[in-house]
Design a protein around this motif. Structure first.
Motif, PDB file in Angstrom:
ATOM      1  N   THR A  43     117.179  77.102  35.919  1.00 14.15           N
ATOM      2  CA  THR A  43     117.870  78.352  36.216  1.00 14.15           C
ATOM      3  C   THR A  43     119.299  78.129  36.702  1.00 14.15           C
ATOM      4  OG1 THR A  43     117.044  78.450  38.513  1.00 14.15           O
ATOM      5  CG2 THR A  43     115.701  79.517  36.800  1.00 14.15           C
ATOM      6  N   HIS A  44     119.523  77.016  37.458  1.00 13.58           N
ATOM      7  CA  HIS A  44     120.873  76.745  37.947  1.00 13.58           C
ATOM      8  C   HIS A  44     120.958  75.317  38.470  1.00 13.58           C
ATOM      9  CE1 HIS A  44     118.749  78.107  41.556  1.00 13.58           C
ATOM     10  NE2 HIS A  44     119.680  77.505  42.303  1.00 13.58           N
ATOM     11  N   GLN A  45     122.149  74.914  38.897  1.00 10.74           N
ATOM     12  CA  GLN A  45     122.443  73.516  39.153  1.00 10.74           C
ATOM     13  C   GLN A  45     122.070  73.014  40.543  1.00 10.74           C
ATOM     14  OE1 GLN A  45     126.924  72.992  40.441  1.00 10.74           O
ATOM     15  NE2 GLN A  45     126.872  74.207  38.558  1.00 10.74           N
ATOM     16  N   HIS A  46     121.679  73.861  41.467  1.00  7.35           N
ATOM     17  CA  HIS A  46     121.383  73.392  42.819  1.00  7.35           C
ATOM     18  C   HIS A  46     120.219  72.400  42.807  1.00  7.35           C
ATOM     19  CE1 HIS A  46     123.383  77.149  44.818  1.00  7.35           C
ATOM     20  NE2 HIS A  46     124.261  76.253  44.408  1.00  7.35           N
ATOM     21  N   PRO A  47     120.292  71.345  43.613  1.00  2.00           N
ATOM     22  CA  PRO A  47     119.304  70.267  43.513  1.00  2.00           C
ATOM     23  C   PRO A  47     117.879  70.659  43.864  1.00  2.00           C
ATOM     24  CG  PRO A  47     120.815  69.901  45.356  1.00  2.00           C
ATOM     25  CD  PRO A  47     121.393  71.006  44.544  1.00  2.00           C
ATOM     26  N   ASP A  48     117.672  71.753  44.592  1.00  3.24           N
ATOM     27  CA  ASP A  48     116.289  72.174  44.846  1.00  3.24           C
ATOM     28  C   ASP A  48     115.659  72.808  43.601  1.00  3.24           C
ATOM     29  OD1 ASP A  48     118.140  74.300  45.364  1.00  3.24           O
ATOM     30  OD2 ASP A  48     116.550  75.455  46.344  1.00  3.24           O
ATOM     31  N   GLU A  74     126.032  71.540  33.195  1.00  4.86           N
ATOM     32  CA  GLU A  74     126.613  70.298  32.692  1.00  4.86           C
ATOM     33  C   GLU A  74     127.802  69.828  33.530  1.00  4.86           C
ATOM     34  OE1 GLU A  74     127.905  70.972  28.735  1.00  4.86           O
ATOM     35  OE2 GLU A  74     129.533  72.351  29.296  1.00  4.86           O
ATOM     36  N   GLU A  75     128.414  70.732  34.293  1.00  3.66           N
ATOM     37  CA  GLU A  75     129.506  70.346  35.178  1.00  3.66           C
ATOM     38  C   GLU A  75     129.011  69.509  36.364  1.00  3.66           C
ATOM     39  OE1 GLU A  75     131.386  73.907  36.397  1.00  3.66           O
ATOM     40  OE2 GLU A  75     131.815  74.604  34.359  1.00  3.66           O
ATOM     41  N   ALA A  76     127.717  69.657  36.695  1.00  2.00           N
ATOM     42  CA  ALA A  76     127.159  68.956  37.851  1.00  2.00           C
ATOM     43  C   ALA A  76     126.263  67.793  37.455  1.00  2.00           C
ATOM     44  CB  ALA A  76     126.364  69.944  38.720  1.00  2.00           C
ATOM     45  N   VAL A  77     125.506  67.960  36.370  1.00  2.00           N
ATOM     46  CA  VAL A  77     124.529  66.948  35.953  1.00  2.00           C
ATOM     47  C   VAL A  77     124.549  66.840  34.436  1.00  2.00           C
ATOM     48  CG1 VAL A  77     122.125  66.216  36.041  1.00  2.00           C
ATOM     49  CG2 VAL A  77     123.049  67.573  37.917  1.00  2.00           C
ATOM     50  N   LEU A  79     122.547  66.064  31.237  1.00  2.00           N
ATOM     51  CA  LEU A  79     121.160  65.983  30.807  1.00  2.00           C
ATOM     52  C   LEU A  79     121.116  65.831  29.289  1.00  2.00           C
ATOM     53  CD1 LEU A  79     119.571  68.838  32.962  1.00  2.00           C
ATOM     54  CD2 LEU A  79     119.580  66.390  33.451  1.00  2.00           C
ATOM     55  N   GLU A  80     120.475  64.784  28.842  1.00  2.00           N
ATOM     56  CA  GLU A  80     120.377  64.504  27.410  1.00  2.00           C
ATOM     57  C   GLU A  80     119.670  65.639  26.683  1.00  2.00           C
ATOM     58  OE1 GLU A  80     121.104  62.311  24.007  1.00  2.00           O
ATOM     59  OE2 GLU A  80     121.699  61.789  26.067  1.00  2.00           O
ATOM     60  N   GLY A  81     120.344  66.193  25.669  1.00  2.00           N
ATOM     61  CA  GLY A  81     119.728  67.211  24.823  1.00  2.00           C
ATOM     62  C   GLY A  81     119.736  68.615  25.392  1.00  2.00           C
ATOM     63  N   ALA A  82     120.292  68.798  26.590  1.00  2.84           N
ATOM     64  CA  ALA A  82     120.290  70.120  27.205  1.00  2.84           C
ATOM     65  C   ALA A  82     121.343  71.020  26.578  1.00  2.84           C
ATOM     66  CB  ALA A  82     120.530  70.009  28.705  1.00  2.84           C
ATOM     67  N   GLN A  83     121.018  72.307  26.503  1.00  2.00           N
ATOM     68  CA  GLN A  83     121.965  73.308  26.021  1.00  2.00           C
ATOM     69  C   GLN A  83     122.096  74.409  27.060  1.00  2.00           C
ATOM     70  OE1 GLN A  83     121.290  74.835  22.073  1.00  2.00           O
ATOM     71  NE2 GLN A  83     120.593  72.868  21.294  1.00  2.00           N
ATOM     72  N   GLY A  84     123.334  74.753  27.396  1.00  2.00           N
ATOM     73  CA  GLY A  84     123.571  75.853  28.308  1.00  2.00           C
ATOM     74  C   GLY A  84     123.363  77.186  27.613  1.00  2.00           C
ATOM     75  N   VAL A  85     122.838  78.154  28.352  1.00  2.00           N
ATOM     76  CA  VAL A  85     122.577  79.478  27.790  1.00  2.00           C
ATOM     77  C   VAL A  85     123.196  80.542  28.684  1.00  2.00           C
ATOM     78  CG1 VAL A  85     120.495  78.878  26.517  1.00  2.00           C
ATOM     79  CG2 VAL A  85     120.312  79.534  28.923  1.00  2.00           C
TER      80      VAL A  85
END
Length: 230
Positions: A43-48, A74-77, A79-85
């Protein structure tokens, strides 16, 4: 359908011969080593919600999984193969359909910049509809059967959870998530008050065991799903 709460905001949804993991974050470890996934949704980039140290290994162990994230992850982590939506997107994971809603993380404090946050609505004509909003309570899709409710967070108060639940018509099940900052007595208090004020009974899944969702499949056309934003 089966739902397993794997700690904090992490849910494993199994329906229509498809396995989807949502928000494998650093506040829990029950999702470590999960395999045979068809999808991983962030859902979002926060580590929790996204453990930057362990999620890459999760994806490596599930190379065929569809990976979707909020657009700025993607600005924070990396991830191989990930797509932003973005909100409004629709995509398939196995036999399930996923619709993206929301947009921004709830305000934690005016001094802190907001990140992107997307909610995922998971549907299938013969299965209950599940909604995981991530860290925001501003978008309430219509015709949700199972709501993953962020029950306690630095960005919310219980009055907001109550009003959020009240916006949904016909809920069959409310599953608390985002609960690792609560002690057991706090969980009991939140559950009791939210149930009393909304009429929706809270179903805790903290034992980490798969839960069979015994609600009838919806009799509706999910292709015309409507959304109501606050």
């Amino acid at each position: 359908m089966r739902i397993t709460h794997l700690g904090h905001s992490c849910l494993l949804v199994e329906a229509a011969e498809t396995r989807v993991l949502i928000d494998p974050g650093a506040f829990s470890d029950a999702w470590h080593g999960v395999k045979d996934l068809d999808g991983v949704l962030i859902t979002h980039q926060h580590p929790d919600h996204l453990d930057p140290d362990r999620v890459p290994a999760l994806l490596e162990a599930n190379p065929d999984a569809v990976v979707r994230t909020a657009a700025d992850v993607e600005e924070a982590v990396s991830l191989e193969g990930a797509q932003g939506v973005m909100p409004g997107a629709k995509f398939a994971v196995g036999r399930l359909q996923v619709q993206v809603v929301g947009g921004d993380h709830a305000v934690i404090h005016s001094d802190l910049p907001r990140v992107r946050n997307v909610g995922y609505l998971i549907t299938h004509p013969e299965e209950p509809t599940v909604f995981h909003p991530g860290d925001a309570l501003d978008t309430a899709p219509a015709a949700v059967d199972v709501l993953a409710l962020p029950i306690m967070a630095p960005w919310s108060a219980m009055k907001e959870q109550v009003e959020f639940v009240r916006r949904f018509d016909g809920l069959k099940m409310v599953v608390p998530v985002h609960d690792e900052l609560l002690a057991d007595r706090g969980r009991e208090l939140f559950a009791r008050q939210i149930t009393r004020l909304t009429g929706q009974e809270i179903t805790w899944l903290r034992d980490g065991e798969p839960y069979e969702v015994n609600v009838s499949a919806p009799d509706r056309d999910i292709s015309t799903q409507e959304f109501v934003s606050g």
